[in-house]
Design an enzyme around this catalytic site. Structure first.
Site, short mmCIF file in Angstrom:
data_model
loop_
_atom_site.label_atom_id
_atom_site.label_comp_id
_atom_site.label_asym_id
_atom_site.label_seq_id
_atom_site.Cartn_x
_atom_site.Cartn_y
_atom_site.Cartn_z
N SER A 7 0.70 -1.67 0.10
CA SER A 7 0.22 -0.37 0.02
C SER A 7 0.97 1.14 0.12
O SER A 7 1.15 1.79 0.73
CB SER A 7 -0.68 0.01 1.55
OG SER A 7 -1.24 1.25 1.63
N HIS A 32 -0.69 -1.70 -4.05
CA HIS A 32 -2.31 -1.09 -3.89
C HIS A 32 -2.11 0.19 -3.56
O HIS A 32 -1.61 0.67 -2.88
CB HIS A 32 -1.92 -1.87 -2.73
CG HIS A 32 -3.82 -2.26 -1.40
ND1 HIS A 32 -4.98 -2.66 -1.82
CD2 HIS A 32 -4.33 -0.84 -0.66
CE1 HIS A 32 -5.65 -2.02 -1.26
NE2 HIS A 32 -5.21 -1.05 -0.65
N ASP A 34 -5.09 3.03 -2.41
CA ASP A 34 -6.12 3.58 -1.36
C ASP A 34 -6.27 5.31 -2.16
O ASP A 34 -5.99 6.61 -1.57
CB ASP A 34 -5.63 3.84 0.28
CG ASP A 34 -5.48 2.09 0.64
OD1 ASP A 34 -6.21 1.74 0.65
OD2 ASP A 34 -4.01 2.20 0.99
N MET A 36 -9.28 7.47 -0.71
CA MET A 36 -10.93 8.22 0.57
C MET A 36 -10.66 9.33 -0.43
O MET A 36 -10.00 10.29 -0.95
CB MET A 36 -9.37 8.40 1.61
CG MET A 36 -8.55 6.53 1.69
SD MET A 36 -8.30 7.15 3.49
CE MET A 36 -6.60 5.57 3.50
N HIS A 65 -8.02 0.79 -4.59
CA HIS A 65 -8.89 0.26 -3.25
C HIS A 65 -9.89 1.87 -3.27
O HIS A 65 -9.95 2.37 -2.57
CB HIS A 65 -8.08 0.08 -2.29
CG HIS A 65 -9.32 -0.51 -0.86
ND1 HIS A 65 -8.63 -0.06 0.80
CD2 HIS A 65 -10.69 -0.69 -0.71
CE1 HIS A 65 -9.97 -0.18 1.32
NE2 HIS A 65 -10.83 -0.34 1.02
N MET A 67 -12.23 3.81 -1.59
CA MET A 67 -13.28 4.23 0.29
C MET A 67 -13.58 5.76 -0.57
O MET A 67 -13.50 6.83 0.13
CB MET A 67 -12.06 4.30 1.57
CG MET A 67 -11.60 3.34 1.33
SD MET A 67 -10.35 2.92 2.22
CE MET A 67 -8.81 3.29 0.81
N MET A 136 -11.50 -6.24 5.34
CA MET A 136 -10.77 -5.23 6.24
C MET A 136 -10.64 -5.52 7.66
O MET A 136 -11.73 -6.06 7.95
CB MET A 136 -11.47 -3.52 5.97
CG MET A 136 -11.73 -2.86 5.10
SD MET A 136 -10.61 -2.17 4.14
CE MET A 136 -9.72 -1.81 5.49
N GLY A 141 -10.08 4.02 6.45
CA GLY A 141 -9.33 5.47 6.27
C GLY A 141 -7.91 5.91 7.02
O GLY A 141 -7.76 6.91 6.30
N PHE A 142 -6.59 4.96 7.76
CA PHE A 142 -5.88 5.53 7.73
C PHE A 142 -4.81 4.50 8.24
O PHE A 142 -6.01 2.96 7.95
CB PHE A 142 -5.40 6.24 9.33
CG PHE A 142 -6.50 7.21 9.43
CD1 PHE A 142 -5.53 8.19 9.22
CD2 PHE A 142 -7.50 7.14 9.67
CE1 PHE A 142 -7.08 9.74 9.31
CE2 PHE A 142 -8.85 8.38 9.87
CZ PHE A 142 -8.23 9.80 9.33
N GLY A 143 -3.60 4.42 7.62
CA GLY A 143 -2.84 3.11 7.52
C GLY A 143 -2.02 2.70 9.05
O GLY A 143 -2.61 4.10 9.92
N GLY A 144 -1.28 2.40 9.74
CA GLY A 144 -0.93 1.66 11.09
C GLY A 144 -1.52 2.06 12.06
O GLY A 144 -1.61 1.60 12.86
N ASP A 174 -6.34 -6.51 4.25
CA ASP A 174 -6.26 -5.20 4.61
C ASP A 174 -6.38 -4.44 5.89
O ASP A 174 -7.24 -4.26 6.28
CB ASP A 174 -6.73 -3.96 3.32
CG ASP A 174 -6.25 -2.55 3.38
OD1 ASP A 174 -5.48 -2.41 3.67
OD2 ASP A 174 -6.85 -1.83 2.30
N GLY A 175 -5.05 -4.33 6.31
CA GLY A 175 -5.00 -3.30 7.39
C GLY A 175 -4.31 -4.21 8.64
O GLY A 175 -4.90 -5.42 9.25
N GLY A 176 -3.28 -3.28 9.21
CA GLY A 176 -2.77 -4.39 10.35
C GLY A 176 -2.07 -5.46 9.99
O GLY A 176 -1.35 -6.37 10.49
N GLY A 196 1.30 -1.87 4.31
CA GLY A 196 1.63 -0.82 4.01
C GLY A 196 2.87 0.12 5.31
O GLY A 196 3.35 -0.37 4.94
N SER A 197 1.99 -0.24 6.47
CA SER A 197 3.45 0.93 7.36
C SER A 197 4.44 -0.61 7.76
O SER A 197 5.18 -0.27 7.85
CB SER A 197 3.22 1.05 8.60
OG SER A 197 1.22 0.64 9.04
C1 DX5 Z 1 -6.89 1.91 5.45
C2 DX5 Z 1 -6.45 1.79 3.87
C3 DX5 Z 1 -4.51 0.57 4.06
C4 DX5 Z 1 -3.79 1.15 4.67
C5 DX5 Z 1 -3.07 0.26 5.34
O1 DX5 Z 1 -7.84 2.07 4.82
O2 DX5 Z 1 -7.03 1.10 2.81
O3 DX5 Z 1 -4.96 -0.26 2.83
O4 DX5 Z 1 -2.83 1.96 3.72
O5 DX5 Z 1 -1.90 0.02 5.91
P1 DX5 Z 1 -1.27 -0.80 7.04
O6 DX5 Z 1 -0.92 -1.65 6.22
O7 DX5 Z 1 -0.13 0.27 7.54
O8 DX5 Z 1 -2.03 -1.36 7.83
ZN ZN Z 2 -6.65 -0.30 1.07
#
Ligand code: DX5
Ligand code: ZN
Length: 240
Positions: A7, A32, A34, A36, A65, A67, A136, A141-144, A174-176, A196-197
């Protein structure tokens, strides 16, 4: 096949092409993206112009993706920009079937996403038409953010449904997804891993990607072996 969909939300936007190249060298095979809009989710990122800018810098599929509210309005723009996969949220689509058809009609692979509060059952009717289902494992909405384990049951359920319904959609999460959670999602049945992170960090992106994929593939191999073991045991039951 287990694939890493890195991501770019967590990357250094000022050096995006280099960031993509580093994740790709580490074994990432899907980009990927994102998208938003500040309405469907409480954050704003980028739109079709970013996809268009990425298109010439990588041969990897661009996994968009969405959103956003009213995704139908933007599907032609993503097609023109060069998107390969477009996923839309079940929660954002009043006419989900039509939206997935629209994505397909524009020459892209349709996919559907569910938020943590949405059950897999909401997707039964559209499973035959999607390239993948995105589960999900955080609130979008946010990474990390921290991985929500409730995603694991959904991934397992989707894997069972795929067998029962004789389908071949892929399962994305997707996520964490990180070094400490990746084995669990793979064991549950996910094979497109968004991260992502856990991937992007200055000077370490390539090795982060490689290490995450190694852990994922080890978990996948152990899982396959356990499955074969069980089948073997069943096959050697004495007849009576
Ligand atoms: C969150 C995004 C993810 C995000 C994942 O809304 O859809 O794709 O980038 O980030 P990490 O891998 O840091 O959870
Ligand atoms: Zn995503």
């Amino acid at each position: 096949m287990i694939e890493l969909a890195f991501s770019i939300l967590a990357s250094d936007f000022a050096h995006l092409a280099d960031e993509v190249a580093a994740a790709e060298r580490g074994g990432g095979t899907i980009v990927h993206v994102d998208i938003m809009d500040g309405h469907f989710v409480p954050n704003i990122t980028f739109g079709p112009a970013m996809v268009k800018a990425l298109r010439p810098v990588t041969k990897l599929p661009l996994d968009c993706h969405l959103m956003i509210e009213n995704p139908d309005q933007f599907i032609p723009d993503f097609a023109e920009a060069g998107a390969d996969f477009v996923s839309v949220h079940q929660e954002a689509c009043r006419h989900l079937y039509r939206t997935l058809q629209l994505i397909e009609q524009h020459g892209m692979r349709p996919a559907v996403v569910i938020n943590p509060a949405t059950p897999v059952e909401m997707l039964i009717e559209v499973l035959p038409m999607v390239h993948h289902v995105l589960v999900m494992s955080v609130n979008p909405g946010f990474g990390g953010q921290k991985f929500l384990p409730l995603a694991l049951d959904k991934i397992e359920h989707l894997a069972e449904l795929r067998t029962e319904m004789g389908l071949n959609y892929r399962i994305e999460v997707d996520g964490g997804v990180a070094h400490d959670t990746v084995a669990r999602v793979v064991e549950a049945g996910a094979d497109m891993l968004v991260a992502g992170s856990a991937v992007f960090s200055p000077g370490r992106t390539e090795q982060n990607a490689r290490e995450l994929l190694r852990l994922a593939r080890e978990a996948g191999a152990a899982d396959a072996e356990a499955g074969a073991g069980q089948a073997g045991t069943a096959g050697t039951q004495p007849e009576d």
